[in-house]
Scaffold this motif. Structure first.
Motif, short mmCIF file in Angstrom:
data_model
loop_
_atom_site.label_atom_id
_atom_site.label_comp_id
_atom_site.label_asym_id
_atom_site.label_seq_id
_atom_site.Cartn_x
_atom_site.Cartn_y
_atom_site.Cartn_z
N SER A 537 0.85 -1.18 0.00
CA SER A 537 0.00 0.00 0.00
C SER A 537 0.89 1.23 0.00
O SER A 537 2.10 1.14 0.21
CB SER A 537 -0.89 0.02 1.24
OG SER A 537 -0.13 0.34 2.38
N ASN A 542 2.97 -3.67 3.98
CA ASN A 542 2.19 -4.80 4.49
C ASN A 542 2.84 -6.15 4.19
O ASN A 542 2.49 -7.15 4.82
CB ASN A 542 0.74 -4.77 3.97
CG ASN A 542 0.65 -4.46 2.49
OD1 ASN A 542 1.56 -3.88 1.91
ND2 ASN A 542 -0.46 -4.84 1.87
N TYR A 543 3.79 -6.21 3.24
CA TYR A 543 4.49 -7.46 2.96
C TYR A 543 6.00 -7.19 3.05
O TYR A 543 6.52 -6.30 2.36
CB TYR A 543 4.14 -8.00 1.57
CG TYR A 543 2.67 -8.30 1.41
CD1 TYR A 543 2.06 -9.31 2.15
CD2 TYR A 543 1.89 -7.56 0.52
CE1 TYR A 543 0.71 -9.57 1.99
CE2 TYR A 543 0.55 -7.83 0.36
CZ TYR A 543 -0.05 -8.83 1.10
OH TYR A 543 -1.39 -9.09 0.96
N ALA A 558 7.69 -5.49 7.48
CA ALA A 558 6.25 -5.15 7.47
C ALA A 558 5.95 -4.17 8.59
O ALA A 558 6.37 -4.37 9.74
CB ALA A 558 5.41 -6.41 7.64
N CYS A 560 2.66 -2.30 8.53
CA CYS A 560 1.22 -2.00 8.63
C CYS A 560 0.62 -2.55 9.92
O CYS A 560 -0.29 -1.94 10.50
CB CYS A 560 0.46 -2.60 7.43
SG CYS A 560 0.81 -1.76 5.87
N SER A 561 1.13 -3.66 10.39
CA SER A 561 0.59 -4.25 11.61
C SER A 561 0.99 -3.42 12.83
O SER A 561 0.42 -3.57 13.89
CB SER A 561 1.09 -5.69 11.77
OG SER A 561 2.50 -5.71 11.77
#
Length: 561
Positions: A537, A542-543, A558, A560-561
């Motif tokens: 994104s 996110n990856y 990553a 996003c988390s």
């Protein structure tokens, strides 16, 4: 009349007595010869005993050359000749009987010197022998210093008249801290073959001149020197008065470099090579310390600004299949001429800078030392597939030129020409001749990121057994690529060139749904339409992405988390 007759009788009596005395000395066994007349013999009347004529020069460690005693020594006889001093060298001419001789010289007055100079005729290392035949005229013989100024590396015999004691080898007896260093290497100029050269080792405290015989494609040299830091420069013999004469130097990048050697060290593979363009002098050279070769001044900045006379500057990097990048020979090849540059090794890549005439070039590189390898690495500038063409214009500076591996590690899919100096043989395409079960797979596709246009990218194919990298030119809206790889299963990821240090850098990957996917290819397979694209994104990562296998791009965690 009677008075004149008396004088004539006395003259003939004295002459006869001189003849008898000379004959008596010869019969008594006196073997010390006197130099023969220097008049060259007539070939038409030459016999087996007609003397040979030898002409040459004497030099020692530094100039001018002092008054010397020169000896011609053979198993059967010997000659001595006193040679006057001169600058930079002394010249001599001598007639000797046919035979094989050692030629050695010592400065007059150095008979009792503890560290006295000496010179000899040599064909490489040590005192050589010179064979002359009846009536032969031999020119250009050089009797020169063959020892370091630190110790005696090559022993000299005592002069046959007993005037100069023998010089014994003593380098091996010195403490390690004063033992000389040995330097071995090659000389090349703009194009082969390499002519006979004068090579100078110019240190903070020492200076050595060495005449190096011609060679093709390069000339080789070896010299022992005192520990010091040296500049190494070379000029072709006979080019002293040329306005635009060739020159060569040891360099570690651009300009004349310095080489530091320690006691007892052996340094091999030193390349003394052309560092100037063939259009002008971009790096100045000092005058040779013996005054033989005048200085060479930088003149590129003084040339008219017209595009036909101004050079282009090309800067870039070299990489092969995997880092670190070894020392390489880099070639710029056009229809009008070519340039070579030795590029030091680096990790992960090697950097270079070179000035070239305006034109269109193929740019290829080979690791030094791989000349005779059947499956040797190679790298090239490419604009997609195969060896590309780089066009440069006068006065422009080109940064970021990447010379990189364009072949698979299984076979040669893109042929390479022989290097123009003959050092590296051509590399022939052989992928088409491999059995199908070992033939590489061909992968074609595109790269895109978040939004077009797509910048220049570094594309990686990563498997558990091996990996490939490819620089892919920018495109709009996407960039296209083609690569041959060994059969296997790969992750395919890409990053924009120049984004290595960016905290939030773009990234792209081949994906089969979510995250980085796996692409499996078989021998000989052609896979098309592979899309390496943004899977992140624009808000966060996110990856996760792995670090590039050459260490150029750090991993992406990553977030996003």
């Amino acid at each position: 009349m009677k008075r004149l007759t008396f004088i004539s009788s006395v003259f003939w009596l004295v002459s006869a007595m001189g003849l008898v005395l000379a004959l008596g000395l010869a019969l008594a066994g006196c073997t010390t010869p006197t130099p023969a007349a220097t008049t060259a013999p007539d070939p038409a009347t030459a016999t087996a005993q007609t003397p040979a004529t030898i002409r040459g020069t004497i030099t020692y460690q530094g100039m001018p050359t002092p008054h010397s005693m020169l000896y011609f020594i053979s198993p059967e006889r010997w000659y001595s000749l006193e040679v006057p001093s001169a600058s930079p060298s002394s010249t001599f001419e001598m007639q000797v009987a046919p035979g094989t001789y050692q030629l050695v010289a010592f400065p007059v007055g150095s008979e009792t010197g503890q560290f006295r100079p000496a010179a000899a005729y040599s064909t490489g290392s040590g005192i050589a022998t010179l064979t002359v035949s009846a009536a032969q005229v031999v020119e250009g013989i050089q009797v020169k210093n063959i020892n370091s100024d630190n110790c005696v590396t090559y022993a000299f015999p005592a002069s046959p008249d007993g005037r100069f004691p023998a010089l014994a080898e003593d380098c091996s007896k010195l403490p390690t801290e004063v033992a000389p260093a040995t330097i071995r290497g090659t000389i090349t100029y703009q194009a082969p073959p390499t002519p006979a050269s004068w090579l100078y080792f110019i240190g903070v405290e020492h200076m050595y001149p060495l005449e190096v015989p011609a060679g093709s494609p390069s000339a080789t040299f070896e010299l022992q020197v005192a520990p010091d830091t040296y500049q190494l420069v070379a000029f072709p013999a006979g080019s002293e008065n040329l306005a635009n004469r060739p020159s060569a130097a040891y360099t570690t990048g651009s300009g004349i470099g310095t080489l530091t050697v320690t006691a007892g060290q052996v340094v091999e593979g030193i390349h003394v090579q052309n560092i100037n363009s063939d259009r002008c002098v971009n790096y100045a050279f000092p005058a040779s310390p013996d005054g033989r070769f005048p200085p060479i001044e930088e003149n590129c900045s003084k040339l008219p600004a017209e595009p036909t006379t101004e050079t282009a500057t090309v800067r870039g990097t070299i990489t092969y299949q995997a880092p670190p990048t070894p020392k390489s020979m880099l070639y710029f090849i056009s229809g009008a001429g070519w340039y070579s540059l030795e590029v030091p090794g680096g990790s992960p890549s090697s950097s270079f800078e070179l000035q070239v005439a305006p034109g269109t070039y193929q740019v290829v590189a080979f690791p030094t030392g791989t000349e005779n390898q059947s499956n040797r690495p190679a790298a090239a500038y490419t604009s997609g597939s195969g060896i590309g063409a780089l066009t440069v214009t006068a006065g422009q500076v080109y940064n970021g030129i990447r010379v990189q591996n364009i072949n698979s590690d299984r076979c040669v899919n893109y042929a390479f020409p022989a290097s123009p100096d003959g050092r590296f043989p051509p590399i022939e395409e052989n992928c088409s001749s491999l059995p199908a079960e070992t033939a590489p797979a061909t992968v074609r596709g595109t790269i895109t990121y978040q939004a077009p246009p797509t910048p220049i990218s570094i594309l990686y194919f990563i498997s558990s057994g091996n990996w490939y990298s490819l620089e892919v030119p920018g495109g709009s809206p996407s960039s296209s690529f083609e690569l041959q790889v060994a059969p296997g299963t790969y992750q395919v990821v890409a990053y924009p060139a120049g984004s290595e240090m960016q905290a939030s850098r773009p990234a792209a990957a081949y994906s089969t749904g979510s995250g980085i996917g796996a692409l499996t290819v078989t021998a000989g397979q052609v896979v098309e339409g592979i899309q390496v694209q943004n899977i992140l994104s624009d808000m966060c990562v996110n990856y996760a992405f792995p670090a590039s296998p050459d260490g150029r791009f750090p991993p992406m965690e990553a977030t996003c988390s």
